[in-house]
Scaffold this motif. Structure first.
Motif, PDB file in Angstrom:
ATOM      1  N   LYS A   1     -62.550  -5.734   8.264  1.00 43.81           N
ATOM      2  CA  LYS A   1     -62.072  -7.373   8.457  1.00 43.81           C
ATOM      3  C   LYS A   1     -61.060  -7.733   9.546  1.00 43.81           C
TER       4      LYS A   1
ATOM      5  N   GLY B   1     -54.969  -9.947  -3.393  1.00 38.04           N
ATOM      6  CA  GLY B   1     -56.410  -9.886  -2.566  1.00 38.04           C
ATOM      7  C   GLY B   1     -56.754  -8.757  -2.583  1.00 38.04           C
TER       8      GLY B   1
ATOM      9  N   PHE C   1     -57.682 -13.084  -5.454  1.00 33.58           N
ATOM     10  CA  PHE C   1     -58.558 -13.624  -4.421  1.00 33.58           C
ATOM     11  C   PHE C   1     -59.361 -12.115  -4.261  1.00 33.58           C
ATOM     12  N   PRO C   2     -60.613 -12.114  -3.374  1.00 32.15           N
ATOM     13  CA  PRO C   2     -61.413 -10.920  -3.134  1.00 32.15           C
ATOM     14  C   PRO C   2     -60.811  -9.934  -2.419  1.00 32.15           C
TER      15      PRO C   2
ATOM     16  N   HIS D   1     -58.877  -9.931   1.670  1.00 38.47           N
ATOM     17  CA  HIS D   1     -59.221 -11.359   1.779  1.00 38.47           C
ATOM     18  C   HIS D   1     -58.350 -12.110   2.750  1.00 38.47           C
ATOM     19  N   ASP D   2     -59.165 -12.840   3.765  1.00 34.37           N
ATOM     20  CA  ASP D   2     -58.629 -13.467   4.700  1.00 34.37           C
ATOM     21  C   ASP D   2     -58.256 -14.979   4.327  1.00 34.37           C
TER      22      ASP D   2
ATOM     23  N   ASP E   1     -51.441  -7.243   1.052  1.00 35.15           N
ATOM     24  CA  ASP E   1     -51.548  -8.582   0.992  1.00 35.15           C
ATOM     25  C   ASP E   1     -50.385  -9.370   1.824  1.00 35.15           C
TER      26      ASP E   1
END
Length: 341
Positions: free
Chosen positions: A78, A247, A268-269, A272-273, A297
């Motif tokens: 990501k 996340g 959150f996944p 996560h962004d 995170d």
């Protein structure tokens, strides 16, 4: 969930067939795997995530970096950059991804790089001066273009690959037979008091080959919370209202360890962004509360939430038993490999 798995099972057979053929072609040398003249250690899993690769990679950095020039190479999941990127003073979670940026922040004495093409990444690392003496491949168990000298396979307690199915009916990236590539198998996230008898039951379930050693680790949480401005003991904030933000793939252990009765937990996944709307919502829920998050995170949230409120809780991987033997096994491999270069 069981009904859904039954529906998806035929697609899992197709996925299994594709990955099995690919592995067969690599095993037989029809597809080329590239070796390198330095010790290369691959850390990964058969499942899609949540096995604790980051603390295990950090354990290896601590073990090896005192005696060797260590580099980590990750995909950089990501990240917003492309190709090979070497961490420097201008790096961020956007350019490296959250986990590599965490390595870069915590271990300034090692090289940290990202490249989806691990072969290209290793070649770039070896062109540096001074070149690394050991390369740790983070989450590269299925990256068959590179032939690592040593494979560490992780599987989480309570979510063993032996009990799972291949995607999409389950969470395995390849069939359970892929475990044969491992030199050692580490069962992560175990209860701290896991008995020898319980360990034996798991070993029998995993059915390792005679040459493979199985180890058991647990998560050790730090006693302090850290921010950009300082630290506070975890005990000191036990009665303070908190918003917990995670996340990560499986946040239950984190929430269970930190959460008080009146605290808010936001899951959150993985990787996560966080959007601007989500940051705004977190801020609204914070008010007079602290924000406690995971170290991974924190790499994505710092600078976006008030620094006087944002804290993270570090973790480490600790061996329940056999840690000295694991260390010796790794050090022997690296020592022999560097001597034979």
């Amino acid at each position: 969930m069981d009904f859904l798995r039954k529906i998806l099972f035929p697609f899992s057979l197709i996925y299994w067939a594709v990955t099995a053929v690919r592995n067969f072609l690599y095993d037989k040398g029809i597809f080329t795997s590239h070796s390198f003249p330095v010790p290369v250690i691959a850390i990964g899993n058969l499942s899609t995530g949540g096995t604790g690769k980051t603390p295990q990679t950090e354990y290896l950095v601590r073990l090896l970096s005192g005696n060797y020039k260590v580099a980590t190479l990750s995909r950089g999941y990501k990240r917003k950059s492309k190709g090979f990127v070497l961490a420097d003073s201008s790096s961020s979670a956007d350019t490296l991804g959250d986990e590599p940026y965490q390595f870069h922040t915590k271990f300034p004495n090692i090289r940290v790089a990202v490249d989806a093409d691990r072969k290209n990444g290793i070649e770039n690392l070896l062109s540096l001066f001074p070149k690394p003496e050991v390369i740790l491949l983070d989450d590269a168990y299925q990256h068959r273009r590179v032939k690592a000298g040593f494979y560490i396979l992780l599987t989480a307690y309570g979510d063993l690959y032996a009990d799972d199915l291949i995607l999409p009916a389950g969470n395995l990236r390849e069939g359970r037979s892929g475990a044969h590539r491992a030199n050692v198998i580490v069962v992560t996230k175990c209860p701290q008091g896991l008995s020898a008898e319980a360990q034996d039951i798991i070993v029998k379930k995993l059915r390792p080959e005679a040459r493979q050693k199985v180890y058991f680790t647990c998560i050790d949480y730090d006693n302090a919370l850290y921010s950009e401005e300082g630290e506070r003991s975890l005990e000191a904030v036990s009665d303070v209202l908190k918003v917990l933000v995670a996340g990560i793939a499986k946040p239950k252990l984190f929430f269970d360890h930190v959460k008080g009765k009146s605290d808010i937990a936001l899951a959150f996944p993985d990787h996560h962004d966080f959007t601007e709307k989500e940051i705004e919502d977190i801020n609204k829920q914070t008010k007079d509360k602290l924000v406690i998050t995971t170290e991974k995170d924190f790499m994505r949230l710092k600078g976006r939430l008030p620094k006087e409120k944002l804290f993270y809780l570090p973790i480490k991987s600790r061996f329940i038993a056999g840690g000295d033997d694991f260390d010796k096994t790794l050090l022997d491999y690296v020592g022999k490999s560097t001597a034979n270069r």
